[in-house]
Design an enzyme around this catalytic site. Structure first.
Site, PDB file in Angstrom:
ATOM      1  N   ASP A 530       0.851  -1.188   0.000  1.00 23.87           N
ATOM      2  CA  ASP A 530       0.000   0.000   0.000  1.00 23.87           C
ATOM      3  C   ASP A 530       0.889   1.242   0.000  1.00 23.87           C
ATOM      4  O   ASP A 530       2.113   1.147   0.124  1.00 23.87           O
ATOM      5  CB  ASP A 530      -0.886  -0.046   1.254  1.00 23.87           C
ATOM      6  CG  ASP A 530      -2.084   0.885   1.163  1.00 23.87           C
ATOM      7  OD1 ASP A 530      -2.274   1.526   0.126  1.00 23.87           O
ATOM      8  OD2 ASP A 530      -2.840   0.958   2.156  1.00 23.87           O
ATOM      9  N   ASP A 606      -9.646   4.213  -1.677  1.00 24.11           N
ATOM     10  CA  ASP A 606     -10.434   4.761  -0.568  1.00 24.11           C
ATOM     11  C   ASP A 606     -11.861   5.112  -0.982  1.00 24.11           C
ATOM     12  O   ASP A 606     -12.231   6.285  -1.047  1.00 24.11           O
ATOM     13  CB  ASP A 606      -9.759   6.019  -0.035  1.00 24.11           C
ATOM     14  CG  ASP A 606      -8.470   5.716   0.701  1.00 24.11           C
ATOM     15  OD1 ASP A 606      -8.211   4.551   0.974  1.00 24.11           O
ATOM     16  OD2 ASP A 606      -7.738   6.669   1.012  1.00 24.11           O
TER      17      ASP A 606
END
Length: 928
Positions: A530, A606
């Site tokens: 990530d 997100d």
């Protein structure tokens, strides 16, 4: 997790970041705040100064080289055309004798492309005519320079038809110009004059110092130095006859890309954008500069191989435009709309691959031959993944795992986010919360499950952290513009970033995944990369400054969009090395570029728990799929906020039919394991997850086919129905392979949806009732809360496993069910791919491919490969839908009678326990 750093108050060394509830667009540039974007957009239409110098022409059997000169500045470019296999043409434009070699993004390619023949057919003072790739033709026009590409006699792509070629040469700043000329007076610096697109009147050349953003650029408090001045490149690419263009992910926008004339262009610049807005061209976490253009007769594609920040303008031509006039001249075309695009990047070269199709599947195959395909993942990776930022400790992990078993819900992988580490130092474990990680992992793997841990590329600047110390001692970190180690802020606080463009860095990174180095892990522990855009909390646009320096002397501006991919390359290699290249790896990455598909899965970052974000998942995943990245998904339920029961149910129902299937949630959301909801919601989520597991044989077969053909498992309808204009702008339904049609329910309280059934006279069977609908057209379908509309095409055979166990590994030897849905001629075809589900032996031929077909009331299985794979798996049930009467008897090829049941109302025949071997060829005859 998607690490959305602005969601809460974070105090690091006195730096306070305040909470907010949505993306702050002020943290990210618009085109007007980006000097090169403004300059490129200001380039004059139809007034190109660039022309070919015919006396510089050289050619080989595969290529042509010629110089292109600007009549204004006398700057020169080297043009190269290369013919590649499979109807692909490669165009490169680079400056001659640059001050510093420009970066070429070779890492995006899966290898050296295979060459083909390029033949000069005719040459005059006005043009050069060429042939390539069978039916491919190209014409280079001399003045002004233009490249027209044909498929047969049809013009399909035109480069610089609108005259927007703008190549900003590297230069010496005026304050340094005299010294540079004195040092080498016989070698004048090219391009010191104002470049094309920077001036409205070529006779007026203002001092370049007067124009802002040429030598340095300020955004908020960040100053970007530009030691070589403006170096952007751009050109227009037009698609005559094409009605829509698709691709260039990642954007939270419609699948068919929109016109950008009255707003910002689509931006490709990997950034950490949380709670991103929908339906705008803002850049997100990944950048794939590939576009596919769809016309009624076929499709073409372009790949702009440039890793720098890139923009793409899209405009539909009018009847009076340059391209429309060109179409009329070439083919007598009328006033049909044509798509015109304008591509420009901040640095690098113009490195353009043109794919002439002619079908959509041809284009994705041609692109796959350049950048690669996704290797077949392990079977577990196609199951359901359970994640949260963060599962608190080993007891929490144990309880979540136990909860799935107590409620009879399958899952394959449990994920751990950053809180599992020792103070945000990756490759470590919190000794209090996770005192025995190996035992924890083994408790999962004893049930056939896996563990994923997060490993991000920002390294905590802590002298006690082995990784940081090794990087400092070996000069492995990215440098700032002054050559010092770059320091930014991320989850650990002060952090530095390994320079993954240095092969030695990737080697070291890969070595840290060895089981004796990454303590507490096993071969059943996999990886999540990530924050690899890279995310820098205090950096410009939440990322690394563009004037940072990488291995080889390149600036970060040259390679930015590729940084995340290079992280994953090292991770993949580490997983392969630790198993001695025996097991297939699995890595999930947030950042990606063209070629990232060779290294694993991605997700859309997100997202938010609302209906619009559920709806946008389909066009986002379709954009990724057609752009070469098929192993993709969106966080089920939404990463931020708290979904209600209806939204969560609908999200699981949709996610079960999307390639990467993971539930994930933010640290501050309510826990949402399925059993924490009411009984009905728990039941419906369980049903969706189990449905996913029954279709694993189909998913596995589709991913194998993708590796070989580049065709994505999740497909837009126009990929299978390329002449159906109704499908061209459709992004609320999709296909799995050529057999399953899915229409998610994405609005609250919806009781019916309008489903489009493609294919003239094609039959579509509802997957549970086998009710038949006929294409082509829309039909209203009722949608109760317990399911979404899913249909199997008539004429297909879909393999399933209907015993959904607690993990896919426990289904490995379970028997298959074949679902046969007949077309109007009583025929059907399908395929089943079988191997061991985890090793790399399939690459050595250890697998089975069963070609399944039904014709003249005979269902047969033929093994199409000669691999040495054996399996005890059997066919335990066969369902045949669309049979208008019952057979009098059924027997297999040995003469053994097969039990069956026929339902006259549904016209469905069920063969019970035929017990046919998957490893042997067989047929079953229906005696009518």
């Amino acid at each position: 997790m998607d690490h959305s750093w602005l969601l809460f108050t974070l105090v690091i060394c006195g730096v306070t970041i305040q909470s907010c509830t949505a993306v702050d667009r002020g943290n990210f540039k618009t085109c007007d705040q980006n000097a090169f974007c403004k300059r490129q957009r200001a380039t004059q239409l139809g007034n190109s100064p660039w022309e070919i110098l015919l006396d510089s022409l050289n050619s080989t059997i595969n290529s042509l080289q010629v110089q292109v000169i600007s009549s204004r500045s006398q700057a020169r470019l080297q043009l190269q055309l290369i013919a590649l296999a499979d109807s692909t043409l490669h165009l490169q434009l680079d400056e001659i004798n640059p001050i510093k070699l420009r970066y070429r993004a070779q890492e995006s390619l899966s290898g050296s492309p295979q060459l083909s023949s390029l033949k000069i057919l005719e040459q005059s003072s006005d043009s050069i005519s060429l042939s390539f790739g069978g039916t491919g033709k190209a014409i280079l026009l001399v003045k002004p320079f233009r490249l027209d590409v044909y498929d047969g006699d049809q013009l399909v792509i035109s480069v610089n038809a609108r005259g927007l070629l703008n190549f900003e040469h590297q230069r010496v700043r005026k304050s340094n110009e005299a010294a540079a000329t004195e040092a080498n007076p016989s070698d004048p610096v090219e391009g010191l004059e104002q470049e094309e697109g920077e001036v409205k009147n070529p006779e007026e050349k203002p001092q370049e110092e007067e124009e802002p953003g040429l030598w340095e650029e300020t955004f908020k408090s960040h100053v970007d130095s530009k030691p070589y001045g403006p170096t952007s490149v751009g050109v227009d690419i037009s698609f005559p006859g094409s009605r829509h263009v698709y691709g260039i992910p990642e954007h939270a926008d419609t699948f068919a890309l929109k016109q950008t004339k009255n707003g910002d262009p689509y931006r490709l610049y990997n950034t950490d954008v949380f709670e991103y807005e929908l339906y705008n061209p803002m850049a997100l976490y990944g950048a794939v500069p590939f576009m596919i253009a769809k016309r009624q007769q076929g499709a073409v594609g372009v790949f702009w191989n440039n890793a720098a920040e890139t923009y793409v303008d899209i405009e539909e031509s009018s009847s009076g435009s340059v391209v429309s006039s060109l179409m009329n001249l070439v083919s007598g075309g009328g006033n049909e709309p044509h798509q015109q695009t304008h591509w420009f990047s901040e640095s690098g070269i113009i490195d353009l691959y043109i794919m002439t199709g002619p079908t959509p599947k041809d284009v994705v195959r041609q692109y796959g031959s350049l950048t690669g395909t996704t290797p077949l993942p392990q079977r577990f990776a196609l199951g359901y993944h359970q994640c949260r930022w963060n599962y608190n400790d080993q007891e929490d992990v144990h309880n979540v795992d136990k909860g799935f078993d107590l409620h009879d819900i399958p899952y394959d992988v449990l994920w751990l986010d950053i809180e599992h580490t020792d103070g945000k130092k990756y490759f470590t474990w919190d000794p209090i919360k996770f005192p025995d990680p190996l035992e924890m992992a083994q408790n999962l793997t004893a049930k056939g499950r896996k563990l994923v841990t997060i490993v991000d590329p920002h390294m905590k600047r802590d002298s006690s952290f082995f990784f940081h110390e090794h990087c400092e001692q070996n000069d492995f970190y990215v440098k700032d513009k002054d050559g010092k180690i770059y320091e930014g802020w991320c989850w650990p606080g002060s952090a530095s970033y390994p320079d993954f463009f240095n092969p030695a860095v990737r080697d070291y990174w890969a070595s840290r995944f060895a089981l004796d180095k990454y303590e507490g892990t096993s071969l059943d522990v996999y990886t999540w990369n990530d924050m690899n855009e890279p995310s820098v909390f205090n950096g410009p646009e939440v990322t690394m400054p563009k004037d940072c320096l990488h291995y080889g002397g390149y600036e970060h501006r040259d390679v930015h969009n590729m940084y995340g991919m290079m992280v994953v390359e090292g991770t993949i290699r580490g997983q392969l090395m630790r198993s001695d290249y025996k097991l297939r790896p699995f890595v999930l990455s947030r950042s990606f570029f063209a070629g990232s598909q060779r290294f694993g899965a991605v997700w859309t970052g997100d997202n938010i728990a609302d209906w619009e974000h559920l709806a946008i998942a389909v066009p986002m995943l379709l954009s990724l799929s057609v752009s070469g990245i098929p192993f993709c998904g969106a966080d089920v339920g939404g990463f931020f906020n708290n979904p209600n029961s209806e939204l969560l149910t609908r999200w699981y129902q949709a996610g079960a039919f999307q390639p990467f299937f993971r539930g994930h949630a933010h640290l501050h959301t309510k826990r949402r394991e399925p059993w924490l909801f009411d009984e009905q919601t728990n039941k419906l989520i369980k049903s969706s997850i189990k449905k996913r597991y029954t279709y694993l044989p189909l998913w596995y077969t589709l991913f194998y086919e993708h590796e070989k053909t580049a065709t994505p498992p999740m497909r837009p309808l126009w990929m299978e129905y390329p002449q159906d204009v109704e499908t061209f702008s459709m992004d609320n339904q999709f296909l799995l392979g050529d057999s399953i049609l899915v229409h998610p329910v994405v609005r609250s309280g919806e009781t019916e949806v309008s489903v489009y059934f493609p294919g003239d006279n094609t039959l579509w069977y509802e997957i549970e009732t086998y009710k038949v609908y006929q294409g082509s057209g829309y039909q209203t379908i009722p949608v109760a809360i317990n399911k979404i509309p899913v249909f199997q095409r008539g004429g297909t055979i879909v393999p399933k496993k209907e015993r959904a166990r607690r993990a896919s590994s426990l289904m490995a030897k379970d028997p298959y069910t074949l679902i046969v849905t007949l077309d109007k001629q009583g025929k059907a075809q399908g395929r089943l791919y079988v191997d061991d589900g985890q090793s790399l032996d399939y690459q050595k031929g250890s697998y089975l491919i069963l070609e399944l077909s039904m014709e003249n009331h005979v269902l047969s299985s033929k093994i199409s490969n000669q691999g040495a794979f054996e399996t005890p798996e059997l066919i335990e049930k066969i369902v045949i839908a669309g049979l208008n009467r019952s057979p009098s008897s059924i027997e297999d090829n040995t003469g053994r009678a097969v039990e069956y049941r026929y339902d006259t109302t549904s016209q469905v025949l069920v063969l019970r326990k035929p017990n046919l071997s998957v490893s042997k060829e067989w047929d079953v005859s229906l005696k009518m």
